[in-house]
Design a protein around this motif. Structure first.
Motif, short mmCIF file in Angstrom:
data_model
loop_
_atom_site.label_atom_id
_atom_site.label_comp_id
_atom_site.label_asym_id
_atom_site.label_seq_id
_atom_site.Cartn_x
_atom_site.Cartn_y
_atom_site.Cartn_z
N CYS A 121 6.83 -3.56 -7.58
CA CYS A 121 5.71 -3.48 -6.64
C CYS A 121 4.56 -4.32 -7.21
O CYS A 121 4.28 -4.26 -8.40
CB CYS A 121 5.25 -2.03 -6.47
N ASN A 122 3.93 -5.08 -6.35
CA ASN A 122 2.85 -5.98 -6.79
C ASN A 122 1.47 -5.31 -6.83
O ASN A 122 0.49 -5.96 -7.13
CB ASN A 122 2.78 -7.19 -5.87
N HIS A 123 1.42 -4.05 -6.44
CA HIS A 123 0.14 -3.33 -6.40
C HIS A 123 -0.94 -4.22 -5.77
O HIS A 123 -2.01 -4.47 -6.34
CB HIS A 123 -0.22 -2.81 -7.80
N CYS A 124 -0.58 -4.65 -4.57
CA CYS A 124 -1.41 -5.62 -3.84
C CYS A 124 -2.84 -5.10 -3.63
O CYS A 124 -3.05 -3.91 -3.38
CB CYS A 124 -0.79 -5.89 -2.48
N ASN A 126 -4.49 -5.97 -1.08
CA ASN A 126 -4.56 -5.76 0.36
C ASN A 126 -3.17 -5.32 0.83
O ASN A 126 -2.44 -6.09 1.44
CB ASN A 126 -4.99 -7.09 1.01
N PRO A 127 -2.80 -4.07 0.53
CA PRO A 127 -1.40 -3.67 0.70
C PRO A 127 -1.04 -3.27 2.14
O PRO A 127 -1.55 -2.27 2.66
CB PRO A 127 -1.27 -2.45 -0.23
N PRO A 128 -0.15 -4.02 2.79
CA PRO A 128 0.24 -3.67 4.17
C PRO A 128 0.96 -2.34 4.25
O PRO A 128 0.88 -1.65 5.27
CB PRO A 128 1.17 -4.82 4.59
N CYS A 129 1.64 -1.94 3.17
CA CYS A 129 2.36 -0.65 3.17
C CYS A 129 1.38 0.50 3.37
O CYS A 129 1.70 1.48 4.05
CB CYS A 129 3.11 -0.49 1.84
N ILE A 146 -4.24 0.79 -8.42
CA ILE A 146 -2.81 1.12 -8.37
C ILE A 146 -2.46 1.64 -6.98
O ILE A 146 -3.18 2.46 -6.42
CB ILE A 146 -2.43 2.16 -9.45
N VAL A 147 -1.36 1.12 -6.41
CA VAL A 147 -0.89 1.61 -5.11
C VAL A 147 0.04 2.79 -5.39
O VAL A 147 1.13 2.63 -5.93
CB VAL A 147 -0.19 0.50 -4.30
N MET A 148 -0.46 3.97 -5.06
CA MET A 148 0.21 5.22 -5.41
C MET A 148 1.14 5.68 -4.28
O MET A 148 1.05 5.19 -3.15
CB MET A 148 -0.83 6.31 -5.68
N ALA A 163 7.00 -2.76 6.12
CA ALA A 163 5.75 -3.53 5.99
C ALA A 163 5.67 -4.31 4.68
O ALA A 163 5.00 -5.34 4.62
CB ALA A 163 4.56 -2.57 6.08
N CYS A 164 6.35 -3.84 3.65
CA CYS A 164 6.25 -4.53 2.35
C CYS A 164 7.04 -5.84 2.40
O CYS A 164 8.25 -5.83 2.60
CB CYS A 164 6.80 -3.65 1.23
N PRO A 165 6.37 -6.96 2.20
CA PRO A 165 7.09 -8.24 2.30
C PRO A 165 7.87 -8.59 1.04
O PRO A 165 8.43 -9.68 0.95
CB PRO A 165 5.95 -9.24 2.52
N GLY A 167 10.12 -6.25 -0.55
CA GLY A 167 11.26 -5.35 -0.77
C GLY A 167 11.04 -4.41 -1.93
O GLY A 167 11.99 -4.02 -2.63
N SER A 168 9.78 -4.03 -2.16
CA SER A 168 9.45 -3.25 -3.35
C SER A 168 9.63 -1.75 -3.18
O SER A 168 9.40 -1.00 -4.12
CB SER A 168 8.00 -3.52 -3.78
N ARG A 169 9.99 -1.34 -1.97
CA ARG A 169 10.14 0.11 -1.73
C ARG A 169 11.59 0.45 -1.44
O ARG A 169 12.27 -0.29 -0.73
CB ARG A 169 9.26 0.53 -0.55
N SER A 170 12.03 1.57 -1.99
CA SER A 170 13.41 2.03 -1.77
C SER A 170 13.37 3.36 -1.05
O SER A 170 12.49 4.19 -1.29
CB SER A 170 14.13 2.23 -3.10
N GLU A 196 10.30 5.61 -2.46
CA GLU A 196 9.69 5.55 -3.79
C GLU A 196 9.56 4.10 -4.24
O GLU A 196 10.16 3.20 -3.64
CB GLU A 196 10.49 6.36 -4.79
N LYS A 197 8.80 3.91 -5.30
CA LYS A 197 8.55 2.56 -5.83
C LYS A 197 7.84 2.65 -7.17
O LYS A 197 7.40 3.74 -7.57
CB LYS A 197 7.69 1.75 -4.85
N CYS A 198 7.68 1.51 -7.82
CA CYS A 198 6.94 1.41 -9.09
C CYS A 198 5.51 1.94 -8.91
O CYS A 198 4.86 1.65 -7.90
CB CYS A 198 6.90 -0.05 -9.52
#
Ligand code: SF4
Length: 260
Positions: A121-124, A126-129, A146-148, A163-165, A167-170, A196-198
């Protein structure tokens, strides 16, 4: 105005019960996963904007190394499914072309182009997720970016996955618990039907420890630190070296940087 004796005793009793309850379960009742509290080993590591810097050349010094992935997945109870369809991944490898599909880098050597890169996860910024989550089970922490993710609040709609471009979420299509090799009692396990994700190891930072992937990498290929601190190693690396990020044109502003 003083507090009367009966009120004081009632408040003290509630506080004591809360403390006892927390020590037994390790979890603040009704709290989200950010607040999962265990007695810390050391004071928490704090920063204003956490970021990860990945040094591709250092990583490639050790061929087929997966120490960072194994350490992350072990500490966070990530299940190991044989079927790739069910795979849960917090940190994994992608080749250069998949990691940076929209970018052309004339100055990236041919040597790196077909090599695996570590992704997470890039901990964006501006996170679209976060924007699409109907239950606010994912959010960006104001204090450090941190994107929690609160798995208890997740209803499994998978809007964030779409929404995550990156593929960081499972998504847990199956009950993950029987597929955890060795359960770490200090981190919650998940159930079927949640995402879940990093988490940039928010759990370890709270205990004064660096992220598991950073500690596991003996080549120093993963560097974690506070971008707002001019003396931090991440700031110095980004000042001195050429760095790229994944899909910058999308405006998500990833906080994982790649030195190439
Ligand atoms: Fe969200 Fe994906 Fe960005 Fe992580 S990488 S913050 S999951 S959009």
């Amino acid at each position: 105005m003083g507090i009367d004796r009966r009120k004081f005793l009632t408040l003290a009793g509630v506080s004591a019960l809360t403390v006892i309850g927390n020590k037994v379960s390790g979890v603040v009742p009704g709290a989200n996963s950010e607040d999962v509290m265990f007695v810390p080993d050391k004071p928490a590591l704090t920063g204003s904007r956490w970021a990860m810097v990945f040094d591709a050349r250092k990583c490639l010094e050790e061929k087929n190394c997966t120490k960072c992935i194994e350490a992350c997945h072990k500490v966070h109870n990530v299940p190991q499914f044989d079927n790739p369809k069910d795979e849960i991944k917090w940190v994994w490898k992608e080749n250069f072309e998949n990691t940076f599909p929209t970018q052309e880098f004339e100055n990236v050597t041919e040597q790196l182009k077909d090599k695996p890169f570590i992704v997470m996860c890039n901990h964006c910024d501006n996170p679209p997720c976060v924007r699409v989550c109907p239950t606010q089970s994912t959010w960006k922490r104001e204090k450090d970016g941190i994107v929690m993710m609160d798995m208890h609040r997740c209803i499994g709609c998978r809007y964030c996955v779409a929404a995550c471009p990156y593929g960081s979420r499972s998504f847990n299509w199956r009950d993950p618990r029987p597929f955890i090799k060795e359960t770490n009692p200090e981190f919650p396990t998940r159930t079927r039907g949640v995402v879940e994700k990093c988490n940039f190891c928010a759990d370890l930072l709270a205990k004064g420890k660096l992220p598991a992937c950073v500690t596991a990498c003996d080549k120093g290929a993963l560097v974690f630190g506070d971008l707002e601190d001019p003396e931090s190693e991440v700031r110095k690396l980004l000042k001195d070296r050429f760095a790229i990020r994944r899909k910058p044109a999308l405006g998500t502003n990833p906080q994982v940087y790649y030195l190439v």
